[in-house]
Design a protein around this motif. Structure first.
Motif, PDB file in Angstrom:
ATOM      1  N   GLU A  73       0.871  -1.178   0.000  1.00 21.18           N
ATOM      2  CA  GLU A  73       0.000   0.000   0.000  1.00 21.18           C
ATOM      3  C   GLU A  73       0.908   1.228   0.000  1.00 21.18           C
ATOM      4  OE1 GLU A  73      -3.765   1.864   0.117  1.00 21.18           O
ATOM      5  OE2 GLU A  73      -3.499  -0.296   0.328  1.00 21.18           O
ATOM      6  N   GLU A  75       0.830   5.151   0.534  1.00 17.06           N
ATOM      7  CA  GLU A  75      -0.041   6.172   1.121  1.00 17.06           C
ATOM      8  C   GLU A  75       0.720   7.476   1.311  1.00 17.06           C
ATOM      9  OE1 GLU A  75      -3.048   4.553   4.253  1.00 17.06           O
ATOM     10  OE2 GLU A  75      -1.119   3.582   4.603  1.00 17.06           O
ATOM     11  N   ALA A  82      -3.714  10.052   6.950  1.00 17.95           N
ATOM     12  CA  ALA A  82      -3.760   9.671   5.538  1.00 17.95           C
ATOM     13  C   ALA A  82      -4.616  10.653   4.741  1.00 17.95           C
ATOM     14  CB  ALA A  82      -4.309   8.259   5.397  1.00 17.95           C
ATOM     15  N   LEU A  83      -4.102  11.061   3.586  1.00 17.46           N
ATOM     16  CA  LEU A  83      -4.832  11.955   2.691  1.00 17.46           C
ATOM     17  C   LEU A  83      -5.630  11.098   1.705  1.00 17.46           C
ATOM     18  CD1 LEU A  83      -1.955  14.471   1.885  1.00 17.46           C
ATOM     19  CD2 LEU A  83      -3.813  14.752   3.541  1.00 17.46           C
ATOM     20  N   THR A  84      -6.918  11.335   1.602  1.00 13.70           N
ATOM     21  CA  THR A  84      -7.729  10.572   0.656  1.00 13.70           C
ATOM     22  C   THR A  84      -7.659  11.233  -0.713  1.00 13.70           C
ATOM     23  OG1 THR A  84      -9.696  11.822   1.290  1.00 13.70           O
ATOM     24  CG2 THR A  84      -9.323   9.730   2.429  1.00 13.70           C
ATOM     25  N   ASP A  85      -7.727  10.440  -1.740  1.00 19.22           N
ATOM     26  CA  ASP A  85      -7.727  10.919  -3.130  1.00 19.22           C
ATOM     27  C   ASP A  85      -6.503  11.758  -3.494  1.00 19.22           C
ATOM     28  OD1 ASP A  85     -10.190   9.670  -3.566  1.00 19.22           O
ATOM     29  OD2 ASP A  85     -11.279  11.419  -2.823  1.00 19.22           O
ATOM     30  N   ARG A 144      -0.943   8.014  -8.444  1.00 24.34           N
ATOM     31  CA  ARG A 144      -1.901   7.892  -7.343  1.00 24.34           C
ATOM     32  C   ARG A 144      -1.392   6.930  -6.285  1.00 24.34           C
ATOM     33  NH1 ARG A 144      -7.052   5.584 -10.323  1.00 24.34           N
ATOM     34  NH2 ARG A 144      -6.522   7.424 -11.467  1.00 24.34           N
ATOM     35  N   GLN A 145      -1.914   7.114  -5.105  1.00 24.27           N
ATOM     36  CA  GLN A 145      -1.593   6.205  -4.009  1.00 24.27           C
ATOM     37  C   GLN A 145      -2.541   5.015  -4.098  1.00 24.27           C
ATOM     38  OE1 GLN A 145      -2.174   8.229  -0.284  1.00 24.27           O
ATOM     39  NE2 GLN A 145      -4.227   8.874  -0.779  1.00 24.27           N
ATOM     40  N   GLY A 146      -2.293   3.999  -3.295  1.00 19.92           N
ATOM     41  CA  GLY A 146      -3.188   2.848  -3.279  1.00 19.92           C
ATOM     42  C   GLY A 146      -2.451   1.541  -3.160  1.00 19.92           C
TER      43      GLY A 146
END
Length: 168
Positions: A73, A75, A82-85, A144-146
């Motif tokens: 992961e 992130e 954690a920052l979303t999107d 992107r993260q993920g």
């Protein structure tokens, strides 16, 4: 009244590093199976980038490919949250190591690709990658993260003979 989230320190299976937009940076996973290279200007502000090694048994299988190699992961956090999107300002290099065990039976190294888990559609999506057989790595550019992994397509199905009606 809204509660303020409490920052969480990295766990033993996580590597975290503070990244500045003013400098290039490299961060590797605890297992050293994954390296992320972030260019100058790759982040818009001072953030933490975290890589978490993910156990293979916690990863969803794919209908059309073998999920192999390291799963992790990626992130991005601000103040430990954690920052979303989040999207990187510039593409970052994901460098994933592989071994002979990661190459699916009947497939070669040339079939390996980096995949990203798309939670919106509930499936793995290829982000491609270039293979370095000498160093046994696959490198892909992402923004992107993920959740990421290596994958190899399933071999084509073996055709089965069918007899015409009345044939013996």
């Amino acid at each position: 009244l809204q509660a303020t989230p409490t920052p969480v320190p990295p766990a033993s299976d996580q590597e975290r590093s503070e990244i500045s937009p003013a400098a290039a940076a490299t961060i590797s996973s605890v297992s050293n199976a994954v390296t992320v290279n972030i260019p100058v200007g790759g982040v818009p502000a001072l953030v933490d980038v975290q890589i978490t090694d993910v156990d293979r048994s916690d990863v969803s299988e794919a209908a059309s490919m073998y999920i192999v190699g390291p799963q992790f992961e990626l992130e991005v956090l601000a103040d430990g949250i954690a920052l979303t999107d989040f999207r990187f300002s510039k593409s970052v290099d994901l460098v994933l190591s592989y071994s002979d065990a990661d190459i699916a039976v009947g497939m070669g190294e040339a079939q390996l690709q980096v995949v990203h888990w798309n939670a919106g559609v509930g499936q793995w999506v290829s982000v491609g990658g270039s293979i370095d057989p000498l160093n046994r790595t696959v490198t892909a550019l992402v923004r992107r993260q993920g959740l990421y992994s290596l994958a190899s397509p399933l071999p084509p199905p073996t055709p089965t003979a069918t007899l015409a009606p009345g044939a013996t």
